[in-house]
Design a protein around this motif. Structure first.
Motif, PDB file in Angstrom:
ATOM      1  N   LEU A  70      53.535  45.778  41.632  1.00 26.11           N
ATOM      2  CA  LEU A  70      53.747  44.357  41.887  1.00 26.11           C
ATOM      3  C   LEU A  70      55.239  44.032  41.813  1.00 26.11           C
ATOM      4  N   ILE A  71      55.739  43.383  42.851  1.00 23.04           N
ATOM      5  CA  ILE A  71      57.100  42.855  42.830  1.00 23.04           C
ATOM      6  C   ILE A  71      56.985  41.342  42.789  1.00 23.04           C
ATOM      7  N   GLY A  72      57.558  40.740  41.770  1.00 22.61           N
ATOM      8  CA  GLY A  72      57.312  39.321  41.493  1.00 22.61           C
ATOM      9  C   GLY A  72      58.155  38.367  42.304  1.00 22.61           C
ATOM     10  N   GLY A  73      57.818  38.207  43.572  1.00 18.93           N
ATOM     11  CA  GLY A  73      58.545  37.261  44.401  1.00 18.93           C
ATOM     12  C   GLY A  73      58.410  35.829  43.917  1.00 18.93           C
ATOM     13  N   ALA A  74      57.309  35.528  43.238  1.00 15.88           N
ATOM     14  CA  ALA A  74      57.103  34.181  42.681  1.00 15.88           C
ATOM     15  C   ALA A  74      57.645  34.096  41.253  1.00 15.88           C
ATOM     16  N   THR A  75      57.225  35.003  40.389  1.00 17.61           N
ATOM     17  CA  THR A  75      57.692  34.954  38.997  1.00 17.61           C
ATOM     18  C   THR A  75      59.199  35.191  38.903  1.00 17.61           C
ATOM     19  N   GLY A  76      59.759  35.875  39.896  1.00 18.59           N
ATOM     20  CA  GLY A  76      61.204  36.081  39.908  1.00 18.59           C
ATOM     21  C   GLY A  76      61.971  34.780  40.108  1.00 18.59           C
ATOM     22  N   MET A  77      61.303  33.759  40.623  1.00 16.66           N
ATOM     23  CA  MET A  77      61.936  32.458  40.806  1.00 16.66           C
ATOM     24  C   MET A  77      61.859  31.619  39.531  1.00 16.66           C
ATOM     25  N   ILE A  78      61.095  32.101  38.540  1.00 17.49           N
ATOM     26  CA  ILE A  78      60.911  31.372  37.285  1.00 17.49           C
ATOM     27  C   ILE A  78      61.733  31.998  36.154  1.00 17.49           C
ATOM     28  N   ASP A 123      53.031  41.430  46.307  1.00 14.96           N
ATOM     29  CA  ASP A 123      54.032  40.436  45.931  1.00 14.96           C
ATOM     30  C   ASP A 123      53.287  39.201  45.458  1.00 14.96           C
ATOM     31  N   ASN A 124      53.496  38.785  44.196  1.00 19.02           N
ATOM     32  CA  ASN A 124      52.700  37.666  43.670  1.00 19.02           C
ATOM     33  C   ASN A 124      53.027  36.325  44.315  1.00 19.02           C
ATOM     34  N   LYS A 125      54.057  36.306  45.140  1.00 24.60           N
ATOM     35  CA  LYS A 125      54.318  35.086  45.901  1.00 24.60           C
ATOM     36  C   LYS A 125      53.160  34.785  46.858  1.00 24.60           C
ATOM     37  N   ASP A 126      52.441  35.839  47.271  1.00 20.59           N
ATOM     38  CA  ASP A 126      51.352  35.672  48.237  1.00 20.59           C
ATOM     39  C   ASP A 126      50.205  34.839  47.674  1.00 20.59           C
ATOM     40  N   TRP A 127      49.994  34.866  46.356  1.00 22.81           N
ATOM     41  CA  TRP A 127      48.926  34.035  45.793  1.00 22.81           C
ATOM     42  C   TRP A 127      49.475  32.923  44.896  1.00 22.81           C
ATOM     43  N   LEU A 128      50.487  33.188  44.086  1.00 18.92           N
ATOM     44  CA  LEU A 128      51.020  32.116  43.245  1.00 18.92           C
ATOM     45  C   LEU A 128      51.659  31.030  44.101  1.00 18.92           C
ATOM     46  N   GLY A 129      52.216  31.427  45.233  1.00 20.82           N
ATOM     47  CA  GLY A 129      52.841  30.455  46.117  1.00 20.82           C
ATOM     48  C   GLY A 129      51.866  29.495  46.771  1.00 20.82           C
ATOM     49  N   TYR A 170      55.770  30.884  32.051  1.00 21.65           N
ATOM     50  CA  TYR A 170      55.822  32.194  32.716  1.00 21.65           C
ATOM     51  C   TYR A 170      54.614  33.050  32.341  1.00 21.65           C
ATOM     52  N   THR A 171      54.268  33.071  31.077  1.00 17.76           N
ATOM     53  CA  THR A 171      53.170  33.943  30.631  1.00 17.76           C
ATOM     54  C   THR A 171      51.851  33.578  31.319  1.00 17.76           C
ATOM     55  N   ILE A 172      51.676  32.278  31.677  1.00 22.62           N
ATOM     56  CA  ILE A 172      50.463  31.880  32.396  1.00 22.62           C
ATOM     57  C   ILE A 172      50.468  32.458  33.811  1.00 22.62           C
ATOM     58  N   LEU A 173      51.643  32.435  34.454  1.00 24.30           N
ATOM     59  CA  LEU A 173      51.737  32.979  35.806  1.00 24.30           C
ATOM     60  C   LEU A 173      51.405  34.473  35.813  1.00 24.30           C
ATOM     61  N   GLN A 174      51.938  35.211  34.825  1.00 25.38           N
ATOM     62  CA  GLN A 174      51.638  36.646  34.784  1.00 25.38           C
ATOM     63  C   GLN A 174      50.158  36.862  34.460  1.00 25.38           C
ATOM     64  N   ALA A 175      49.590  35.987  33.660  1.00 25.07           N
ATOM     65  CA  ALA A 175      48.154  36.077  33.362  1.00 25.07           C
ATOM     66  C   ALA A 175      47.331  35.874  34.640  1.00 25.07           C
ATOM     67  N   ILE A 176      47.759  34.934  35.477  1.00 23.54           N
ATOM     68  CA  ILE A 176      47.078  34.716  36.752  1.00 23.54           C
ATOM     69  C   ILE A 176      47.162  35.970  37.615  1.00 23.54           C
ATOM     70  N   ASP A 177      48.324  36.637  37.587  1.00 22.94           N
ATOM     71  CA  ASP A 177      48.488  37.877  38.357  1.00 22.94           C
ATOM     72  C   ASP A 177      47.416  38.897  37.995  1.00 22.94           C
ATOM     73  N   PHE A 178      47.229  39.124  36.710  1.00 19.56           N
ATOM     74  CA  PHE A 178      46.267  40.131  36.259  1.00 19.56           C
ATOM     75  C   PHE A 178      44.864  39.753  36.739  1.00 19.56           C
ATOM     76  N   GLY A 179      44.510  38.486  36.594  1.00 18.85           N
ATOM     77  CA  GLY A 179      43.188  38.053  37.043  1.00 18.85           C
ATOM     78  C   GLY A 179      43.009  38.216  38.547  1.00 18.85           C
ATOM     79  N   HIS A 180      44.026  37.852  39.317  1.00 19.16           N
ATOM     80  CA  HIS A 180      43.954  37.992  40.774  1.00 19.16           C
ATOM     81  C   HIS A 180      43.781  39.451  41.172  1.00 19.16           C
ATOM     82  N   LEU A 181      44.575  40.326  40.578  1.00 19.83           N
ATOM     83  CA  LEU A 181      44.500  41.746  40.944  1.00 19.83           C
ATOM     84  C   LEU A 181      43.190  42.372  40.483  1.00 19.83           C
ATOM     85  N   ASN A 182      42.657  41.877  39.377  1.00 19.74           N
ATOM     86  CA  ASN A 182      41.372  42.383  38.896  1.00 19.74           C
ATOM     87  C   ASN A 182      40.257  42.040  39.883  1.00 19.74           C
TER      88      ASN A 182
END
Length: 419
Positions: A70-78, A123-129, A170-182
């Motif tokens: 995962l490359i954090g295109g979204a979390t990298g903006m935070i 890239d988490n921008k695809d879903w967090l965005g 930030y920790t919520i965004l990364q938590a969302i990442d894990f759930g999305h990928l799961n």
């Protein structure tokens, strides 16, 4: 039944924390698992401080599991507050995308993206965005208690110096990442550095609150430390980058080959894919014939080849050998510049007689000392010894008409430039 991969990771000292060790072992014995590790694009290159989690992820791939990078295109903006004492400077979307593109290329060098267990890059921008503010607050924020977040080390350590709401979430965004990928890629394990433990467990907690019981786990690798207590991953000239335009393969190789004896075996276990038998043999050599530096040479060769390629490794070794022997004729002007970029530099504008030249260049402190150095055979010009005090610097002594390499004694080098 013991797991071969886990046994190897434990022998290498690569497992720092696990959420449910027995269940993780049972899962890895049962099936090929998708496991993810991420990095935020805070720069357009990773540095060697990022390497350990991703090389550990590659070990999972070597044992038949699928890595999700995962490359954090979204979390990298935070900006992740973990391990920091101050707020990050926010980057523009264009800067973040530029950094994402740079890191993508490095992942292609580290992982195999083909085959049945080929790596997947996301890239988490695809879903967090795609999540608007109200959805974030209603669907995700509702499940995360403020007291729970305040208990996280990454948050607690910032409360005294201050933390913005942006980084607090930030920790919520990364938590969302894990759930999305799961749910989307059946990712069952998140792997990260020890500073990511709070973010990883937040992801597990959010998934269970939102979806009920899920088969998901977390593993962290240790923080890399040096035996002398100094920070790992930096040289006198700064961070050691994976991008060859920031840190050349020669510089990269030199960093690893200069590893102290006290760290060599640990780093061989951490950063190379050499077998236990090979590393045990190098450890024996380190104890009985440390002057040969076999462990450091193997470490430098393996990591340089892994991050760059075989050709870059061969070039780095060739430059190293030529500089060690003082045979500059075997190198190009660019290779000489690279090899001597960190030595003392000066500029000579007038002097051509070697005695005066050495004084103006700061090689010798006085004309008397300069004459003694020359007469005693202590001075070499571009690798060739000169003993004549009447010697005049010639055009042929100026490499590319730009610089000359002077050696005084056995090890003191100087680069003399010309205007």
């Amino acid at each position: 039944m013991t797991n071969e991969l886990l046994n190897d990771l434990k022998w290498r000292g690569l497992i720092y924390q696990e959420t449910h060790p027995e269940e993780i072992e049972a899962l890895l014995n049962k099936e090929s698992v998708s496991i993810y590790c991420g990095a935020d694009p805070t720069a357009d290159s990773l540095h060697i401080g990022h390497l350990l989690p991703f090389l550990t992820l590659r070990r999972f791939q070597a044992h038949g599991h699928r890595p999700v990078v995962l490359i954090g295109g979204a979390t990298g903006m935070i900006g992740d507050p973990s391990g920091r004492t101050d707020e990050r400077v926010l980057q523009t979307p264009e800067m973040v995308q530029h950094n994402v593109d740079g890191i993508k290329k490095q992942m292609e060098q580290l992982f195999d993206f083909s085959g049945d267990n080929g790596a997947i890059r996301v890239d988490n921008k695809d879903w967090l965005g795609q999540i608007d503010l109200l959805t974030f607050l209603r669907d995700y924020g509702k499940h995360v208690g403020v007291n729970y977040m305040l208990g996280k080390d990454s948050i607690q350590t910032r409360l005294e110096t201050g933390i913005s709401y942006t980084e607090f979430t930030y920790t919520i965004l990364q938590a969302i990442d894990f759930g999305h990928l799961n749910r989307e890629h059946n990712v069952k394990i998140q792997l990260g550095g020890s500073d990511q433990w709070g973010n990883i467990t937040s992801g597990l907690d959010l998934m269970r609150r939102m979806y009920g019981e899920v088969e998901a786990f977390g593993i962290t690798v240790p923080l890399v430390t040096k035996a002398d207590g100094k920070k790992f991953g930096k040289s006198e000239s700064g961070a050691i980058w994976l991008d060859r335009t920031k840190t050349s393969p020669y510089e990269f190789y030199q960093f690893w080959i200069n590893t102290p004896d006290a760290d060599a075996i640990k780093f061989l276990k951490y950063f190379t894919f050499l077998s236990k038998e090979e590393i045990d043999s190098l450890e024996q050599s380190l104890e009985t014939e440390p002057h040969l530096r076999k462990a450091q040479k193997a470490l430098a060769a393996e990591v340089t080849k892994l991050v760059h390629d075989e050709e870059s490794l061969e070039d780095a070794i060739r430059i190293t050998d030529a500089l060690f022997k003082g045979d500059l004729s075997a190198l190009s002007a660019d290779e000489i510049r690279e090899g001597f970029k960190d030595v003392p530099q000066s500029t000579v504008t007038e002097a051509t007689n070697l005695v005066d030249y050495l004084v103006e260049a700061g090689v010798s402190p006085s004309k008397r000392q300069s004459r003694e150095d020359i007469a005693n055979g202590a001075i070499s010009i571009n690798g060739l010894k000169v003993t004549d005090t009447a010697y005049e610097i010639q055009g042929s002594d100026k490499i590319d008409d730009e610089f000359t390499i002077i050696r005084r004694g056995k090890k003191r080098y100087f680069m003399v430039n010309y205007k």
